[in-house]
Design an enzyme around this catalytic site. Structure first.
Site, PDB file in Angstrom:
ATOM      1  CD  GLU A 199      64.777  33.829  51.596  1.00 48.92           C
ATOM      2  OE1 GLU A 199      63.924  34.717  51.787  1.00 48.92           O
ATOM      3  OE2 GLU A 199      65.618  33.878  50.667  1.00 48.92           O
ATOM      4  CG  ASP A 211      68.666  35.762  49.162  1.00 48.93           C
ATOM      5  OD1 ASP A 211      67.739  36.106  49.911  1.00 48.93           O
ATOM      6  OD2 ASP A 211      68.660  35.936  47.929  1.00 48.93           O
TER       7      ASP A 211
END
Length: 669
Positions: A404, A375
Site C-alpha cells: 500500500e 499495509d
C-alpha cells in the site's frame, strides 16, 4: 564532658535485629533464586519447515525469566544451535539454530541455567508441501476481490462471545462495532465468487485483534491492530479453518491474498506490556509511562497529557523519498504512530525483523496463501522492508506481494516498485497500488471530458507516466477500497460505475474490486468508516434480502451483477488483455479510446503473424458524442464490423459511431 553511654539492651536489640535481617535476607535470596528459575511457556513459530533456502531459524521463547537460560542444545541430526540472545526483558529469549542439513522430524531442545533444571521441549520440522519456486502468486491475469470478513457473511455455527477474548460486542446496528462475519460464512459462498468471475480473494487481516471494545463505540473489527501474529482471530475461526478455506478456494481456482501489517501492532499485544527490548517500538518511552494517565489507547482522548512522549504520524509519505526532506518530517512518517492503540514497530531491530520475515514465510508454508498485501508499506523503514522482500523473492521467486503506497503521483509510486531507477534503494516489491488511477478516476466521474485536463484527460495523463514503472503490468489498480468512499458515494450512477469498471478491467493493470460493487453498494466515510464497510445482504441470519442469489437480487442489482460477470468471465484467460500491449489515444471530442493488441504467431506458420485487437471506447461526457472512426485507423485497419463484449451487439466500423451519454464499449476486432 558527657560520656558516650550505650545501654546493654541496645547491643542486645541490635544483635537480634541483625540476626533477623540475616535470616530475612537468606529467605529472600532463596525465594528470589527459586523465582528466577526459567519457565518456557511458548515458542514462536510453533513449528518450522525443513528445506528452506535460508537455513537460519529464529525461535522466540516466551516465559518467566527465560533470559536466564545460559545454554540450549539438541542432538538432532543436521541441526546446530548458533546463538542464544537475551535482550532487555527477562521474559524473552531468542534462539538461532541452523537447520540446513536437517530432515523433517521432531527434535528435543534442552536448556541449562544457573537456577536448576528446565524441562526439555520438543520442536517439529515439517516437510514442505511444495518447493518455493512452485508457489505462484497473483498477477495481471487475476482479478482480486477485496472483502472484510467481519462484514461479509456469518457461518451457521457462529458462536458469541468467544471465551478468553477481551470484552467485545457484536451489534450490526453499530457501524463501528463487530458484526459477526467469519470464515465459515465466506466458505459457504465460494461459488458466488466463481459465478461472478473473480480469481483471487483478498481478506482484510484475519489475525487476532484482541482489543476490548470501548464505551465510545470503537472496536478492531477491521483487523489492523494485531495482537498475535501466529493466530487467526477466534471470532473468525481457527488457524485450521483458515487453512481449509484456502484449500477449498484452490479447488475452485481461487487464489487467496493475506493482509499483513509490519508497521504496527495492537496495544494489547504481549510485546506492549513487556517489551522484549527497549527499541522494539518507535517512541517506546510513551509505553513506559503510567498506564493510568487518562489516555484512551483506542481513541487517543486525553493524549495531551503525554504529548511530549507520544509521537503521532503526519500521515504524509512524501518525506520517505523527498531528497530535501527535513529530519523531523521523516521521523514523523516512519516513527510516528497511526493512533495510540497501534504501537509503531521498529523494523530496524534485527530480532523483530527476523520474526516478521519468518512469520510471512510460515503463513505461506502453513496456509498456502498465494500473495501478501502489506499495509502502510512506506511507513516502515525502507531497508529492513527491502530485505524482507529480497528474502521472500529468493525463497518464492513466483510469489507476489503488493504494498500500500498511498500517494497519488505516479512518480512516487513507481519509485517503490522492484528495480526502479528512481530510487537508490531497491525495494524488491513487485506490485504497488495505483492511487493515481483511483484519484484521477474519482475526479473524472464528476466532470465532462473537455479538450484539456478534465474528465478522462486525467486518466490519460496518469497513464502517460507508465514509463516510470519498471513493470506497469504488475501495478494494482482499483476504483475504491475499504479505506475510501464507495465509488458511487451515496448515489446510484450505474453508467459511470460501468465506465470505471470497464477501464479497470481492460487496462494494463492488475485489477482489484471491492465487495458489493457488483450489486451497487454505496456509502461514504463522512460519518464513519463503517458506512463503506456495510454487511453484504444475505450474509447474516435475519437478513431480509439474499444478494448471493439471482433470485434474491433486485432488478438493478442483477443488471449490474450480470453485466460485470460477463466482463469478468471474458477477461479470464484473455491473453490480449493480460499480455497485449496498450495504446491510448488523447481524448477527442469527449471520447477516450484505449486499444489492447497482441501479436499471435501461428505455430504451423511461424512467419504468419495475426494481430488481435480490442478497442475500449468511453464517452467521457454526460451528452451524446461521436467517435470519429478514421482517427483510430491504425488499430481498426480494414475491420468493418466489431462485437461489443458488454452487450453482444455488433457495430459498423465503416462509419462514425454515435455514443450515448457515458456509454462504454469493448469492441473485439
Amino acid at each position: 564532658m558527657q560520656a558516650n553511654y550505650v545501654p546493654f539492651f541496645y547491643y542486645f536489640s541490635m544483635k537480634q535485629l541483625f540476626l533477623s535481617l540475616l535470616l530475612l535476607m537468606s529467605a529472600t535470596t532463596l525465594t528470589a533464586a527459586k523465582a528466577k528459575k526459567p519457565v518456557v511457556n511458548r515458542i514462536e513459530p510453533a513449528f518450522w519447515y525443513a528445506g528452506m533456502k535460508n537455513p537460519s531459524l529464529q525461535l522466540m521463547v516466551y516465559g518467566a525469566n527465560v533470559a536466564a537460560i545460559t545454554d540450549v542444545a539438541t542432538d538432532y541430526p543436521g541441526v546446530r544451535v548458533d546463538s542464544v540472545v537475551a535482550l532487555d526483558s527477562p521474559n524473552y529469549l531468542f534462539i538461532y539454530i541452523n537447520v540446513r542439513e536437517a530432515q523433517p522430524g521432531t527434535m528435543t531442545l534442552t536448556f541449562k541455567s544457573d537456577s536448576g533444571k528446565i524441562k526439555p521441549m520438543t520442536y517439529e520440522l515439517k516437510a514442505r508441501e511444495m518447493k518455493g519456486e512452485e508457489r505462484r502468486g497473483f498477477d495481471i491475469s487475476d482479478v482480486l476481490y477485496l472483502l472484510m470478513p467481519d462484514r461479509f457473511a456469518q457461518g451457521l455455527d457462529h458462536s458469541k462471545p468467544v471465551a478468553g477474548m477481551n470484552p467485545y460486542k457484536e451489534d450490526r446496528t453499530k457501524p463501528s462495532l463487530r458484526h459477526g462475519g467469519d470464515m465459515e460464512g465466506i466458505r459457504q459462498h465460494l461459488d458466488y465468487f466463481t459465478d461472478l468471475g473473480v480469481t483471487a480473494l483478498w481478506f482484510t487481516p484475519v489475525l487476532e485483534n484482541n482489543a476490548p471494545d470501548t464505551d465510545n463505540g470503537f472496536s478492531t473489527y477491521h483487523g489492523y491492530a494485531c495482537t498475535d501474529y501466529y493466530k487467526v482471530d477466534p471470532r473468525f475461526g481457527t488457524n485450521e479453518h483458515y487453512r481449509q478455506l484456502i484449500s477449498d478456494c484452490h479447488q475452485r481456482g481461487l487464489k487467496v491474498v493475506m493482509d499483513m501489517i509490519f508497521n504496527h501492532c495492537g496495544f494489547e499485544h504481549p510485546w506492549v506490556s513487556d517489551m522484549p527490548s527497549k527499541d522494539w517500538f518507535n517512541t517506546p518511552e510513551w509505553l513506559s509511562e503510567d498506564k493510568d494517565s487518562g489516555v484512551d489507547p483506542m481513541t487517543g482522548f486525553g493524549q495531551e497529557k503525554k504529548e511530549s512522549k507520544y509521537l503521532q504520524t503526519s500521515y504524509k509519505l512524501t518525506p520517505v523519498l523527498d531528497p530535501y526532506a527535513a529530519a523531523v518530517d521523516l521521523k514523523e512518517t516512519t516513527e510516528g504512530w497511526f493512533v495510540p492503540s497501534m504501537p509503531d514497530l521498529n523494523q530496524r531491530n534485527p530480532h523483530l525483523m527476523r520474526y516478521l520475515i519468518q512469520n510471512s514465510k510460515w503463513w505461506i508454508e502453513y496456509a498456502g496463501i498465494d500473495g501478501i498485501r502489506m499495509d502502510t508499506y512506506p511507513y516502515a523503514f525502507r531497508e529492513p522492508m527491502a530485505e524482507w522482500m529480497r528474502e521472500l523473492q529468493d525463497e518464492y521467486p513466483n510469489f507476489n506481494t503488493v504494498g500500500e503506497t498511498w500517494v497519488t503521483e505516479p512518480g512516487y509510486t513507481a519509485a517503490w516498485q522492484k528495480d526502479s531507477k528512481l530510487s537508490s534503494q531497491n525495494s524488491y516489491l513487485k506490485t504497488v497500488m495505483d492511487f493515481s488511477f483511483f484519484d484521477k478516476l474519482n475526479q473524472a466521474k464528476n466532470e465532462d471530458t473537455d479538450g484539456w485536463w478534465q474528465g478522462m484527460n486525467r486518466i490519460y495523463n496518469s497513464f502517460v507516466y507508465d514509463y516510470l514503472y519498471p513493470n506497469p503490468s504488475s501495478v494494482l489498480a482499483f476504483i475504491e477500497n475499504h479505506d475510501t468512499d464507495r465509488f458511487l458515494g451515496n448515489g446510484r450512477d450505474s453508467l459511470m460505475l460501468k465506465q470505471a469498471l470497464t477501464l479497470l478491467l481492460t487496462v494494463n493493470r492488475i485489477p482489484q474490486l471491492y465487495y458489493g460493487t457488483e450489486i451497487m453498494m454505496n456509502g461514504t466515510k463522512e460519518v464513519t468508516d463503517g458506512n463503506v464497510r456495510q454487511d453484504f445482504p444475505g450474509g447474516f441470519p435475519g437478513d431480509t434480502q439474499n444478494a448471493f442469489t439471482k433470485e434474491g437480487r433486485t432488478k438493478v442489482q442483477q443488471q449490474m451483477f450480470g453485466w460485470l460477470s460477463r466482463l469478468l468471465h471474458w477477461r479470464q484467460g484473455n491473453s490480449i488483455i493480460t499480455k497485449g500491449k496498450m495504446i491510448q489515444f488523447i481524448p477527442y471530442n469527449g471520447v477516450y479510446v484505449i486499444a489492447r493488441q497482441l501479436e499471435d504467431h501461428a505455430i504451423d506458420h511461424p512467419n504468419h503473424v495475426l494481430t488481435k485487437s480490442v478497442l475500449v471506447v468511453l464517452n467521457g461526457t454526460n451528452s451524446e458524442a461521436t467517435m470519429a472512426v478514421k482517427r483510430y485507423a491504425e488499430i481498426i485497419g480494414d475491420v468493418k464490423r466489431a462485437k461489443d463484449v458488454l452487450t453482444g451487439r455488433f457495430y459498423d466500423l465503416t462509419k462514425d459511431l454515435q455514443l450515448k451519454p457515458r456509454q462504454s464499449l469493448v469492441l473485439q476486432l
